[in-house]
Design a protein around this motif. Structure first.
Motif, PDB file in Angstrom:
ATOM      1  N   ASN A 147      25.126 -91.912   6.684  1.00 14.88           N
ATOM      2  CA  ASN A 147      24.431 -91.939   7.975  1.00 14.88           C
ATOM      3  C   ASN A 147      23.997 -93.370   8.238  1.00 14.88           C
ATOM      4  OD1 ASN A 147      22.661 -91.783  10.132  1.00 14.88           O
ATOM      5  ND2 ASN A 147      21.727 -89.862   9.455  1.00 14.88           N
ATOM      6  N   LEU A 148      24.588 -94.018   9.255  1.00 22.54           N
ATOM      7  CA  LEU A 148      24.263 -95.416   9.521  1.00 22.54           C
ATOM      8  C   LEU A 148      22.784 -95.620   9.814  1.00 22.54           C
ATOM      9  CD1 LEU A 148      27.177 -96.934  11.662  1.00 22.54           C
ATOM     10  CD2 LEU A 148      26.740 -97.175   9.220  1.00 22.54           C
ATOM     11  N   PHE A 149      22.140 -94.621  10.421  1.00 24.93           N
ATOM     12  CA  PHE A 149      20.726 -94.767  10.754  1.00 24.93           C
ATOM     13  C   PHE A 149      19.853 -94.815   9.495  1.00 24.93           C
ATOM     14  CE2 PHE A 149      22.482 -93.318  14.752  1.00 24.93           C
ATOM     15  CZ  PHE A 149      21.740 -94.006  15.705  1.00 24.93           C
ATOM     16  N   ASP A 150      20.388 -94.315   8.380  1.00 21.52           N
ATOM     17  CA  ASP A 150      19.663 -94.355   7.109  1.00 21.52           C
ATOM     18  C   ASP A 150      20.071 -95.536   6.244  1.00 21.52           C
ATOM     19  OD1 ASP A 150      18.453 -91.960   7.803  1.00 21.52           O
ATOM     20  OD2 ASP A 150      19.854 -90.724   6.652  1.00 21.52           O
ATOM     21  N   LYS A 151      21.029 -96.299   6.681  1.00 23.71           N
ATOM     22  CA  LYS A 151      21.614 -97.347   5.841  1.00 23.71           C
ATOM     23  C   LYS A 151      20.599 -98.451   5.546  1.00 23.71           C
ATOM     24  CE  LYS A 151      25.422-100.713   5.903  1.00 23.71           C
ATOM     25  NZ  LYS A 151      25.723-100.566   4.466  1.00 23.71           N
ATOM     26  N   GLU A 152      20.520 -98.851   4.285  1.00 24.89           N
ATOM     27  CA  GLU A 152      19.621 -99.931   3.901  1.00 24.89           C
ATOM     28  C   GLU A 152      20.049-101.232   4.586  1.00 24.89           C
ATOM     29  OE1 GLU A 152      18.328-102.268  -0.176  1.00 24.89           O
ATOM     30  OE2 GLU A 152      19.024-100.184  -0.316  1.00 24.89           O
ATOM     31  N   GLY A 153      19.092-101.923   5.187  1.00 27.95           N
ATOM     32  CA  GLY A 153      19.364-103.195   5.846  1.00 27.95           C
ATOM     33  C   GLY A 153      19.864-103.082   7.270  1.00 27.95           C
TER      34      GLY A 153
END
Length: 283
Positions: free
Chosen positions: A258-264
């Motif tokens: 999930n890109l919205f959860d991606k670190e950074g």
């Protein structure tokens, strides 16, 4: 197509493919950008968008659909339009289209602005979210600087005397293994052994500038005041070094897709615009 900007001190050349800087020379005709010899690495200074680094399984999911997005995204492979030009500045643009939404289902406008100011080249990124929803993205630089003499003749000088905590890559993803390099008088002597495991990934650092020294004498400085992360990279025995200011970095094996959860990751709200810049100063 290419575009050239110049002033009394510097001349920069930009390829419209990827809006990629491929030459930066001083008025003595000295070249500072890597020539792109494909025997080592066939690029010069690609832009990384809409991701930096590699996604887990090269994919992510959004609203029940899986999308494939290759390493560093697709902007570097797109033809940019020159939308504004003066003797010392040029603005390049891409916008989302039917092909980009197959890989990244968000609508955007991306501008790269190159400006010469005395002995500096300023590179500005402007990302506009034209979607009807919030947009997750990363963006980063990947300039490769030519080091024509013996690699060991060079060193990096950081703006702050600090310890560099970096993450090791494993199959292009960030592992849980970290190492620390202690600087001496703010400096890191260059050696190919530093890059035996690929790039040095600095998620955070205190310095906002790094200079390249040749035989202890500074030759250029990369300043990146608002970029939170930095990559350093070269290939075995290659006569160049990349200094890469980033907003974002590769996934880990534990990343959930999930890109919205991606670190950074950066989250840009609807109709909002993100702006950042870094500079290359010739000394």
């Amino acid at each position: 197509m290419t575009t050239t900007i110049t002033n009394s001190i510097l001349t920069a050349q930009i390829n419209h493919l990827g809006a990629e800087l491929f030459s930066l020379k001083n008025n003595q005709n000295k070249e500072y950008i890597w020539d792109g010899n494909p025997d080592f690495w066939g690029k010069h200074s690609p832009i990384l968008f809409p991701i930096v680094g590699t996604l887990n399984n090269n994919s992510f999911h959004y609203q029940g659909v899986d999308y494939h997005l290759s390493r560093h995204g697709f902007a570097r492979e797109m033809e940019f339009t020159l939308v504004e030009k003066s003797a010392t500045s040029a603005t390049f643009r891409i916008t989302s289209d039917a092909e980009t939404v197959k890989k990244y289902p968000f609508e955007f406008e991306l501008d790269l602005i190159y400006t010469l100011s005395k002995n500096r080249l300023i590179i500005e990124y402007k990302v506009s979210n034209t979607s009807n929803t919030a947009m997750p993205f990363s963006i980063g630089a990947h300039p490769a600087f030519a080091l024509p003499n013996a690699f060991e003749n060079y060193a990096l000088e950081f703006a702050t005397d600090e310890s560099l905590d970096y993450y090791l890559l494993e199959n292009d993803l960030i592992s849980n293994t970290t190492k620390t390099i202690s600087l001496h008088n703010n400096q890191l002597p260059l050696a190919y052994e530093l890059f035996a495991n690929d790039a040095l990934i600095l998620k955070k650092l205190n310095s906002n500038a790094v200079s390249i020294l040749e035989n202890s004498k500074p030759i250029l400085k990369v300043s990146f005041e608002n970029f939170p992360s930095l990559g350093l990279w070269t290939k075995p025995n290659a006569p160049f070094l990349c200094i890469e200011p980033w907003f974002g970095y590769s996934d880990t094996r534990e990343s959930n897709g999930n890109l919205f959860d991606k670190e950074g990751i950066q989250i840009l709200e609807q109709e909002a615009t993100f702006e950042s810049r870094f500079s290359i100063e010739i000394i």
